[in-house]
Design a protein around this motif. Structure first.
Motif, PDB file in Angstrom:
ATOM      1  N   ILE A 137       0.849  -1.209   0.000  1.00 55.30           N
ATOM      2  CA  ILE A 137       0.000   0.000   0.000  1.00 55.30           C
ATOM      3  C   ILE A 137       0.876   1.247   0.000  1.00 55.30           C
ATOM      4  CG2 ILE A 137      -1.554   1.375   1.454  1.00 55.30           C
ATOM      5  CD1 ILE A 137      -2.932  -1.312   2.210  1.00 55.30           C
ATOM      6  N   HIS A 138       1.929   1.216   0.827  1.00 50.47           N
ATOM      7  CA  HIS A 138       2.871   2.337   0.919  1.00 50.47           C
ATOM      8  C   HIS A 138       3.535   2.584  -0.446  1.00 50.47           C
ATOM      9  CE1 HIS A 138       5.986   4.821   2.954  1.00 50.47           C
ATOM     10  NE2 HIS A 138       6.801   4.285   2.067  1.00 50.47           N
ATOM     11  N   GLU A 139       4.034   1.517  -1.052  1.00 49.69           N
ATOM     12  CA  GLU A 139       4.728   1.674  -2.342  1.00 49.69           C
ATOM     13  C   GLU A 139       3.743   2.114  -3.432  1.00 49.69           C
ATOM     14  OE1 GLU A 139       7.823   1.824  -2.147  1.00 49.69           O
ATOM     15  OE2 GLU A 139       8.101   0.794  -0.250  1.00 49.69           O
ATOM     16  N   GLY A 141       1.300   4.053  -2.962  1.00 45.03           N
ATOM     17  CA  GLY A 141       1.182   5.503  -2.744  1.00 45.03           C
ATOM     18  C   GLY A 141       2.302   6.250  -3.441  1.00 45.03           C
ATOM     19  N   HIS A 142       3.521   5.709  -3.349  1.00 45.68           N
ATOM     20  CA  HIS A 142       4.650   6.341  -4.049  1.00 45.68           C
ATOM     21  C   HIS A 142       4.417   6.332  -5.557  1.00 45.68           C
ATOM     22  CE1 HIS A 142       7.180   7.215  -0.711  1.00 45.68           C
ATOM     23  NE2 HIS A 142       7.483   5.962  -0.401  1.00 45.68           N
ATOM     24  N   VAL A 143       3.871   5.227  -6.080  1.00 46.47           N
ATOM     25  CA  VAL A 143       3.611   5.129  -7.527  1.00 46.47           C
ATOM     26  C   VAL A 143       2.694   6.264  -7.974  1.00 46.47           C
ATOM     27  CG1 VAL A 143       2.414   3.755  -9.289  1.00 46.47           C
ATOM     28  CG2 VAL A 143       4.020   2.651  -7.707  1.00 46.47           C
ATOM     29  N   ASP A 147       4.318  11.423  -1.160  1.00 51.79           N
ATOM     30  CA  ASP A 147       5.566  11.430  -0.406  1.00 51.79           C
ATOM     31  C   ASP A 147       5.302  10.892   0.997  1.00 51.79           C
ATOM     32  OD1 ASP A 147       7.023  12.616  -2.501  1.00 51.79           O
ATOM     33  OD2 ASP A 147       6.266  14.597  -1.909  1.00 51.79           O
ATOM     34  N   HIS A 148       6.371  10.752   1.761  1.00 51.01           N
ATOM     35  CA  HIS A 148       6.228  10.331   3.153  1.00 51.01           C
ATOM     36  C   HIS A 148       5.534  11.415   3.967  1.00 51.01           C
ATOM     37  CE1 HIS A 148       9.826   7.398   2.653  1.00 51.01           C
ATOM     38  NE2 HIS A 148       8.680   6.863   2.277  1.00 51.01           N
ATOM     39  N   VAL A 149       4.826  10.996   4.996  1.00 48.89           N
ATOM     40  CA  VAL A 149       4.206  11.941   5.924  1.00 48.89           C
ATOM     41  C   VAL A 149       4.881  11.785   7.282  1.00 48.89           C
ATOM     42  CG1 VAL A 149       1.982  11.970   4.746  1.00 48.89           C
ATOM     43  CG2 VAL A 149       2.393  10.273   6.551  1.00 48.89           C
TER      44      VAL A 149
END
Ligand SMILES: [Zn+2]
Length: 160
Positions: A137-139, A141-143, A147-149
């Motif tokens: 899910i995190h990756e 989001g990057h796609v 960015d990181h929060v």
């Protein structure tokens, strides 16, 4: 007097050149549908995908988990990736790597749109399906360009 004429000619020539450059820029800019980083989700996050991405999943990566991870970011419809009919045509590739950490590599065009992405899932994360889902899910989001929060426990927190 003659010098003034030459100066005026030079000034006219420069004005024409500048006008051509401005018109050319306008033509190029208006031919680009990419709304780039100015597009935002309803929650205010920037979207850096400018056209419908498609993805492929390498052997060994649970395809259903990848699908759920992309669907997690419902705000991004219709720009969230869909499974590519032909894996070779995919703009997003989810692959397995022998690394300690999973990561995503993004390629941008000059207007700031993501044109290619490779999600690199660390092989060792396959052993822990729950963690793997959080990571995917995190990756994903990057796609999409997230960015990181700050903080922990969120999908885009740096550590999953
Ligand atoms: Zn990250």
């Amino acid at each position: 007097m003659r010098l003034d004429d030459e100066q005026r000619d030079a000034a006219d020539f420069l004005a024409v050149v500048l006008a051509v450059i401005v018109l050319a820029c306008l033509a190029v800019c208006s031919s680009c549908n990419c709304q780039g980083p100015s597009m935002r989700t309803p929650n205010g996050y920037p979207i850096r995908q400018c056209s419908q991405p498609t993805y492929s999943v390498a052997d060994g990566v649970p395809a259903d988990l990848v699908e759920r991870a992309f669907r997690f970011w419902d705000d991004f419809r219709p720009l969230s990736p869909t499974l590519a009919g032909d894996p070779l045509s995919a703009t997003v590739h989810v692959v397995l790597v022998s690394a300690e950490t999973s990561s995503t590599v993004l390629v941008y065009d000059t207007s700031g749109c993501i044109t290619r992405a490779e999600v690199r899932i660390a092989r060792r994360h396959l052993a822990d399906p729950e963690r793997l889902e959080r990571i995917m899910i995190h990756e994903a989001g990057h796609v999409l360009g997230l960015d990181h929060v700050a903080g922990t426990g969120l999908p885009m927190s740096a550590w999953q």
